[in-house]
Enzyme design. Sequence first.
Site, PDB file in Angstrom:
ATOM      1  N   LYS A   7       0.844  -1.208   0.000  1.00 36.44           N
ATOM      2  CA  LYS A   7       0.000   0.000   0.000  1.00 36.44           C
ATOM      3  C   LYS A   7       0.873   1.250   0.000  1.00 36.44           C
ATOM      4  O   LYS A   7       0.636   2.188  -0.759  1.00 36.44           O
ATOM      5  CB  LYS A   7      -0.924   0.003   1.227  1.00 36.44           C
ATOM      6  CG  LYS A   7      -2.096  -0.959   1.097  1.00 36.44           C
ATOM      7  CD  LYS A   7      -2.816  -1.188   2.414  1.00 36.44           C
ATOM      8  CE  LYS A   7      -3.869  -2.289   2.240  1.00 36.44           C
ATOM      9  NZ  LYS A   7      -4.443  -2.765   3.501  1.00 36.44           N
ATOM     10  N   GLN A  42      -4.959  -1.344   9.527  1.00 36.27           N
ATOM     11  CA  GLN A  42      -4.876  -2.691   8.980  1.00 36.27           C
ATOM     12  C   GLN A  42      -5.522  -3.707   9.929  1.00 36.27           C
ATOM     13  O   GLN A  42      -5.245  -3.704  11.135  1.00 36.27           O
ATOM     14  CB  GLN A  42      -3.398  -3.059   8.726  1.00 36.27           C
ATOM     15  CG  GLN A  42      -3.180  -4.389   8.033  1.00 36.27           C
ATOM     16  CD  GLN A  42      -3.659  -4.419   6.592  1.00 36.27           C
ATOM     17  OE1 GLN A  42      -3.728  -3.395   5.904  1.00 36.27           O
ATOM     18  NE2 GLN A  42      -4.010  -5.608   6.122  1.00 36.27           N
ATOM     19  N   ASP A  89     -11.434   2.836   3.904  1.00 35.96           N
ATOM     20  CA  ASP A  89     -11.861   1.429   3.862  1.00 35.96           C
ATOM     21  C   ASP A  89     -13.378   1.303   3.752  1.00 35.96           C
ATOM     22  O   ASP A  89     -13.884   0.228   3.434  1.00 35.96           O
ATOM     23  CB  ASP A  89     -11.443   0.726   5.167  1.00 35.96           C
ATOM     24  CG  ASP A  89     -10.206  -0.135   5.006  1.00 35.96           C
ATOM     25  OD1 ASP A  89      -9.991  -0.662   3.901  1.00 35.96           O
ATOM     26  OD2 ASP A  89      -9.466  -0.284   6.002  1.00 35.96           O
TER      27      ASP A  89
HETATM   28  N1  GUN Z   1      -6.890  -6.658   6.036  1.00 31.80           N
HETATM   29  C1  GUN Z   1      -7.113  -7.393   4.921  1.00 31.80           C
HETATM   30  N2  GUN Z   1      -7.790  -6.672   3.996  1.00 31.80           N
HETATM   31  C2  GUN Z   1      -7.982  -5.451   4.533  1.00 31.80           C
HETATM   32  C3  GUN Z   1      -8.610  -4.261   4.051  1.00 31.80           C
HETATM   33  O1  GUN Z   1      -9.145  -4.190   2.946  1.00 31.80           O
HETATM   34  N3  GUN Z   1      -8.595  -3.212   4.908  1.00 31.80           N
HETATM   35  C4  GUN Z   1      -8.039  -3.280   6.149  1.00 31.80           C
HETATM   36  N4  GUN Z   1      -8.077  -2.199   6.900  1.00 31.80           N
HETATM   37  N5  GUN Z   1      -7.446  -4.366   6.616  1.00 31.80           N
HETATM   38  C5  GUN Z   1      -7.429  -5.441   5.811  1.00 31.80           C
END
Ligand code: GUN
Length: 296
Positions: free
Chosen positions: A54, A98, A121
């Site tokens: 990311k 996350q 998100d």
């Molecule tokens: N962990 C796995 N996929 C995601 C996601 O799309 N967003 C977040 N915040 N954590 C994750």
Amino acid sequence: MTATVIDGKAFAATVRAKVATHVERLKAEHGVTPGLAVVLVGEDPASQVYVRAKGKQTVEVGMASFEHKLSPETSEKDLLALIDRLNADPKVHGILVQLPLPSHLNSDLVINRIDPAKDVDGFHISNVGLLGTGQKAMVPCTPLGCLMMLRDHHGSLSGMNAVVIGRSNIVGKPMASLLLGDSCTVTIAHSRTRDLPGTVRRADIVVAAVGRPEMVTGDWIKPGATVIDVGINRIERDGKTVLVGDVDYASASAVAGAITPVPGGVGPMTIACLLANTLTACCRANGLAEPEGLTA
Ligand code: GUN
């Protein structure tokens, strides 16, 4: 019939290119640089890989990346205080915590502390409510990526029968809301659905998000249907670890009209949509026109 392969890797590259062009214009014309803060608590290896990817892609599209790596013992109080600081920071337009969080932290409490306008998100209860009522929301990245691919392939989705397999808050439920918003007739199927194969066989669009390797086989698919495979499952095959989806690609691709592969389908779209959401959040925060084709 051999299905058209929907190339998520190539599509994600075009989304990132659009985001990068827009970011350049924001900087040049408005002196604004979109910024994304990613918070990682603990040392889960898979989460570390995601967070690194990311951060790298955020910088590649010209945005500012702020990484906050916290110890696994971080207290809820300290994590909430960090979120408060990020909420108040004008350089930060998107905040992602996350998941999963270590078990001593309450994920709902943490996620709902994020300013909904910075919730890239789309997990904050306000955004869930806005999406569910057809209002302008921040939309979860994976379903947004699926919607973009479906719109790109079909143009209008109006009137199509869509079956979403899986009822998670991250994929299944928001996916159903988005398809409803595009005027599909939507069924959410799950582990208790009676006659799952028969239900799926009525679908013009199948979105599989159950986390069961290769569960959906070709005999479940209506000939010519579009199949979006959200699953990412690691299995052992011929002594090797391989990635497979929730769809049995070999049999489904012989029946479907179009299908996303695993890997290289939905997966790459998720981070591309995170960048798109950060751009959208930045535009909204500054009262500027939103990027076309990058929102629901
Ligand atoms: N962990 C796995 N996929 C995601 C996601 O799309 N967003 C977040 N915040 N954590 C994750």
